[in-house]
Design a protein around this motif. Structure first.
Motif, PDB file in Angstrom:
ATOM      1  N   VAL A   1      44.564  30.598  53.682  1.00 23.47           N
ATOM      2  CA  VAL A   1      45.456  31.756  53.589  1.00 23.47           C
ATOM      3  C   VAL A   1      45.858  32.047  52.143  1.00 23.47           C
ATOM      4  N   LEU A   2      46.069  31.006  51.339  1.00 21.26           N
ATOM      5  CA  LEU A   2      46.566  31.213  49.980  1.00 21.26           C
ATOM      6  C   LEU A   2      45.457  31.418  48.951  1.00 21.26           C
ATOM      7  N   ALA A   3      44.319  30.764  49.126  1.00 26.20           N
ATOM      8  CA  ALA A   3      43.283  30.802  48.091  1.00 26.20           C
ATOM      9  C   ALA A   3      42.245  31.888  48.323  1.00 26.20           C
ATOM     10  N   THR A   4      41.911  32.166  49.574  1.00 25.00           N
ATOM     11  CA  THR A   4      40.818  33.102  49.849  1.00 25.00           C
ATOM     12  C   THR A   4      41.077  34.505  49.303  1.00 25.00           C
ATOM     13  N   PRO A   5      42.319  35.040  49.341  1.00 25.86           N
ATOM     14  CA  PRO A   5      42.526  36.367  48.742  1.00 25.86           C
ATOM     15  C   PRO A   5      42.149  36.438  47.269  1.00 25.86           C
ATOM     16  N   VAL A   6      42.291  35.335  46.535  1.00 23.71           N
ATOM     17  CA  VAL A   6      41.907  35.334  45.120  1.00 23.71           C
ATOM     18  C   VAL A   6      40.401  35.522  44.989  1.00 23.71           C
ATOM     19  N   LEU A   7      39.628  34.832  45.823  1.00 27.69           N
ATOM     20  CA  LEU A   7      38.179  35.025  45.811  1.00 27.69           C
ATOM     21  C   LEU A   7      37.827  36.465  46.175  1.00 27.69           C
ATOM     22  N   SER A   8      38.517  37.006  47.174  1.00 31.66           N
ATOM     23  CA  SER A   8      38.193  38.356  47.638  1.00 31.66           C
ATOM     24  C   SER A   8      38.393  39.381  46.527  1.00 31.66           C
ATOM     25  N   ILE A   9      39.514  39.336  45.839  1.00 30.02           N
ATOM     26  CA  ILE A   9      39.759  40.318  44.776  1.00 30.02           C
ATOM     27  C   ILE A   9      38.809  40.086  43.608  1.00 30.02           C
ATOM     28  N   THR A  10      38.425  38.832  43.361  1.00 28.40           N
ATOM     29  CA  THR A  10      37.455  38.545  42.298  1.00 28.40           C
ATOM     30  C   THR A  10      36.109  39.187  42.600  1.00 28.40           C
ATOM     31  N   LEU A  11      35.666  39.085  43.847  1.00 30.89           N
ATOM     32  CA  LEU A  11      34.391  39.682  44.231  1.00 30.89           C
ATOM     33  C   LEU A  11      34.458  41.211  44.190  1.00 30.89           C
ATOM     34  N   VAL A  12      35.620  41.794  44.525  1.00 34.57           N
ATOM     35  CA  VAL A  12      35.784  43.251  44.409  1.00 34.57           C
ATOM     36  C   VAL A  12      35.661  43.680  42.949  1.00 34.57           C
ATOM     37  N   LEU A  13      36.295  42.941  42.041  1.00 34.90           N
ATOM     38  CA  LEU A  13      36.202  43.260  40.621  1.00 34.90           C
ATOM     39  C   LEU A  13      34.763  43.125  40.120  1.00 34.90           C
ATOM     40  N   LEU A  14      34.071  42.095  40.584  1.00 36.35           N
ATOM     41  CA  LEU A  14      32.668  41.918  40.200  1.00 36.35           C
ATOM     42  C   LEU A  14      31.825  43.100  40.669  1.00 36.35           C
ATOM     43  N   ALA A  15      32.049  43.538  41.904  1.00 38.28           N
ATOM     44  CA  ALA A  15      31.281  44.664  42.425  1.00 38.28           C
ATOM     45  C   ALA A  15      31.577  45.942  41.650  1.00 38.28           C
ATOM     46  N   PHE A  16      32.846  46.179  41.297  1.00 39.67           N
ATOM     47  CA  PHE A  16      33.201  47.373  40.524  1.00 39.67           C
ATOM     48  C   PHE A  16      32.527  47.349  39.163  1.00 39.67           C
ATOM     49  N   GLU A  17      32.503  46.184  38.521  1.00 43.61           N
ATOM     50  CA  GLU A  17      31.853  46.125  37.206  1.00 43.61           C
ATOM     51  C   GLU A  17      30.357  46.318  37.331  1.00 43.61           C
ATOM     52  N   HIS A  18      29.763  45.759  38.383  1.00 48.50           N
ATOM     53  CA  HIS A  18      28.319  45.888  38.582  1.00 48.50           C
ATOM     54  C   HIS A  18      27.920  47.341  38.835  1.00 48.50           C
ATOM     55  N   VAL A  19      28.733  48.080  39.587  1.00 49.45           N
ATOM     56  CA  VAL A  19      28.373  49.447  39.978  1.00 49.45           C
ATOM     57  C   VAL A  19      28.882  50.472  38.963  1.00 49.45           C
ATOM     58  N   PHE A  20      30.158  50.350  38.569  1.00 54.51           N
ATOM     59  CA  PHE A  20      30.796  51.396  37.752  1.00 54.51           C
ATOM     60  C   PHE A  20      30.958  51.007  36.287  1.00 54.51           C
ATOM     61  N   HIS A  21      30.547  49.756  35.934  1.00 51.84           N
ATOM     62  CA  HIS A  21      30.651  49.273  34.549  1.00 51.84           C
ATOM     63  C   HIS A  21      32.082  49.338  34.030  1.00 51.84           C
ATOM     64  N   VAL A  22      33.008  48.947  34.905  1.00 57.36           N
ATOM     65  CA  VAL A  22      34.407  48.816  34.502  1.00 57.36           C
ATOM     66  C   VAL A  22      34.548  47.515  33.717  1.00 57.36           C
ATOM     67  N   GLY A  23      35.270  47.556  32.607  1.00 57.47           N
ATOM     68  CA  GLY A  23      35.355  46.379  31.733  1.00 57.47           C
ATOM     69  C   GLY A  23      36.348  45.346  32.214  1.00 57.47           C
ATOM     70  N   VAL A  24      35.920  44.481  33.137  1.00 52.57           N
ATOM     71  CA  VAL A  24      36.773  43.395  33.606  1.00 52.57           C
ATOM     72  C   VAL A  24      36.295  42.067  33.036  1.00 52.57           C
ATOM     73  N   PHE A  25      34.989  41.817  33.135  1.00 49.44           N
ATOM     74  CA  PHE A  25      34.419  40.549  32.673  1.00 49.44           C
ATOM     75  C   PHE A  25      33.458  40.733  31.501  1.00 49.44           C
ATOM     76  N   ASP A  26      33.021  41.938  31.226  1.00 49.18           N
ATOM     77  CA  ASP A  26      32.051  42.204  30.170  1.00 49.18           C
ATOM     78  C   ASP A  26      32.766  42.400  28.839  1.00 49.18           C
ATOM     79  N   PRO A  27      32.566  41.512  27.855  1.00 46.06           N
ATOM     80  CA  PRO A  27      33.281  41.654  26.570  1.00 46.06           C
ATOM     81  C   PRO A  27      32.915  42.936  25.831  1.00 46.06           C
ATOM     82  N   ALA A  28      31.732  43.469  26.062  1.00 42.90           N
ATOM     83  CA  ALA A  28      31.353  44.718  25.405  1.00 42.90           C
ATOM     84  C   ALA A  28      32.211  45.880  25.882  1.00 42.90           C
TER      85      ALA A  28
END
Length: 549
Positions: A211-238
């Motif tokens: 209950v406490l840890a899984t939401p963190v993984l879920s939002i992390t994967l959402v951020l990864l998908a947004f960066e992969h599709v829309f190139h939003v600067g979350v994890f990419d230093p460029a």
């Protein structure tokens, strides 16, 4: 003597009450949902094992025997993703946990039966998305989806696989909420917290992590998908992002997830060791609270996965100390299991052999984890086969041994049939021998510097790799045997009594298999957990007073 499960009992059991396919797919009976989960994760276990078999066949030769470099990368990714997200994380909670929690509580079902069924459908949809992504393009990121590989460079199907893992997280959260509410609200009269079986303490701690840890993984994967599709600067230093942020978020979930995988196995071992030693668990309260301690401290040690990633040296020292600290409650469990065995009337039936295998393999995995928690040795050992061996000693040697211990222990209760004991003992011995032959050479490979995830390697490492591949063939046999004799037992196995192991839990007070409502009469608990004196010498039934003259 416990009553035998006769044909009439079998007919009114949960297995045979309305046996149509529709009744199974729309059931809200926790026992049937547990079997639906069991069939699902078994299919994923077979798929992940096939990937492992191809990896080990490929590594027989230093230049690679059967796969191209790209296919090899996609194969170990498939193996890791399927095994971790679709087998190891859900395994014991959704199968044995779903089946046993209401029975151990003396309840007719979980608190939210419909939510339980929804969680299975979410899991099946998650698995379908993952399998679609892996077979319609593949993925070469490994099971960790590290950025920027997963956002900028991969040519594989990132989105469906990430979406599948995202959905499986919702399934886990639903299961965790159901277990927590059920344990709080549905305990039988007299079943206080310190009378709960240790299996329930372990599942409660696991559910809190869900209950406490899984939401963190879920939002992390959402951020990864947004960066992969829309190139939003979350994890990419460029783009102004930080690649280490992904690792922090991912491991904040994924190290507690290690305890999601192992804590239920510890609960199974506590039940099995007590039953087959015919003794109360030594230091019951210490074992119970060690489960809660592991869950709590597990949230504080994620940084030890990042010692060579460029994190602060001072933070690394703190994470190293905390990583040593989390081994203390785990050691408490091991020593208390040994204390339980001391002086006990030990029976070496198949569940006990699997439990002993768990204790040995988990101890080796835990001790080698201390090398990776130490800053100096981790610099040399990280990203080598030493890490692969350590992880598998905990997750496969430990968790899978515990899962098989639980399957053999509760199989008579689940099906009303006994499996062939000799074949059960043989499979347990093969698993222990085959596992050590497979993964112990990998400790030596890592110590000598062989990096993981490489499709080729220097010829000097071939002998150890061949030994590892030979062990994998024995391990495969150890996995196939139970599948064969469990299926055989459904048709030809001896009928099980209500309590074939002479155990003390509430689940053994009902027939094998249980009726749909679990208990004909609601049970009342009058003694502590693992009170074998009450089992061996039940209190005499009260006699009516003589009439007054």
């Amino acid at each position: 003597m416990a009553p035998t499960s006769d044909p009439q009992t079998m007919q009114r059991s949960y297995l045979w009450q309305d046996g149509t396919l529709r009744s199974w797919l729309l059931t809200t009976d926790h026992k049937r949902i547990a079997l639906l989960y069991m069939a699902s994760i078994t299919a994923f276990f077979v798929l992940g094992s096939l990937g492992a078999a191809l990896i080990r066949l490929h590594l027989i030769s230093p230049t690679g025997a059967i796969l191209s470099d790209e296919t090899y990368s996609r194969m170990f990714t498939m193996h890791g993703i399927v095994m971790v997200w679709l087998f190891l994380v859900p395994s014991i909670p959704v199968t044995l946990g779903n089946f046993l929690v209401p029975l151990m509580l003396g309840a007719p079902d979980l608190a939210f039966p419909r939510l339980n069924l929804i969680s299975w459908y979410l899991f099946v949809m998650a698995g379908a998305l993952v399998v679609y992504g892996l077979f319609r393009g593949g993925l070469e990121t490994g099971w960790t989806f590290y950025t920027p590989l997963s956002t900028d460079y991969t040519q594989g199907r990132v989105l469906p696989v990430v979406a599948g893992v995202f959905l499986s997280g919702f399934s886990s959260i639903a299961t965790g909420v159901n277990f927590i509410i059920s344990i709080h609200q549905l305990r039988a009269p007299g079943l206080t917290w310190y009378r709960l079986p240790l299996m329930l303490w372990a599942l409660y701690a696991t559910s809190v992590i869900f209950v406490l840890a899984t939401p963190v993984l879920s939002i992390t994967l959402v951020l990864l998908a947004f960066e992969h599709v829309f190139h939003v600067g979350v994890f990419d230093p460029a783009l102004g992002g930080d690649p280490l942020l992904f690792q922090h978020l991912f491991w904040f979930y994924s190290h507690p997830a290690v305890y999601i995988m192992i804590l239920p196995g510890m609960g199974v071992v506590s039940e099995v060791v007590s039953t087959f030693c015919h003794k109360p668990v030594f230091g019951y309260r210490f074992v119970a609270w060690s489960s809660i301690s592991i869950a709590a401290i597990g949230f504080l040690v994620w940084g030890h996965h990042m010692f060579v990633a460029g994190t602060s040296l001072y933070a690394a020292v703190v994470f190293s100390m905390l990583s040593f600290l989390v081994s203390v409650p785990s050691a408490i469990k091991v020593f208390n299991w040994l204390g339980t065995m001391h002086g006990g009337a030990i029976r070496l039936d198949a569940p006990m052999l699997y439990a002993l295998g768990f204790i040995g393999l988990f101890t080796v995995g835990g001790l080698t984890g201390l090398f990776l928690a130490s800053l100096a040795s981790d610099v040399h050992l990280t990203q080598t086969y030493f890490v692969v061996a350590h992880f598998h000693y905990i997750m496969v040697g430990g968790m899978v041994s515990a899962y098989f211990a639980g399957l053999h222990y509760w199989w008579p209760k689940i099906t009303g049939r006994m499996y062939p004991e000799m074949w059960g003992r043989t499979a347990a011995a093969l698993l222990f021998f085959g596992f050590n032959l497979t993964f112990f050479p990998q400790f030596l490979l890592g110590y000598e510097g062989m990096p993981r995830r490489y499709a080729t390697y220097p010829a000097q490492f071939q002998v150890l790799n061949v030994l590892s591949s030979a062990g994998a063939s024995i391990l495969a046999l150890a996995y196939i045997l139970p599948l064969i004799y469990f299926i055989w037992s459904l048709f030809r196995g001896a009928r099980a009594t209500a309590n074939p192991w002479q155990a003390t839990g509430l689940e053994w007070r009902t027939s094998s298999p249980p009726p749909t409502e679990n208990f004909i009469e609601p049970p009342v608990v009058t003694h502590d957990a693992y009170d074998y004196a009450a089992l061996d010498h039940p209190a005499p039934a009260p006699q009516a007073e003589p009439p007054h003259v």
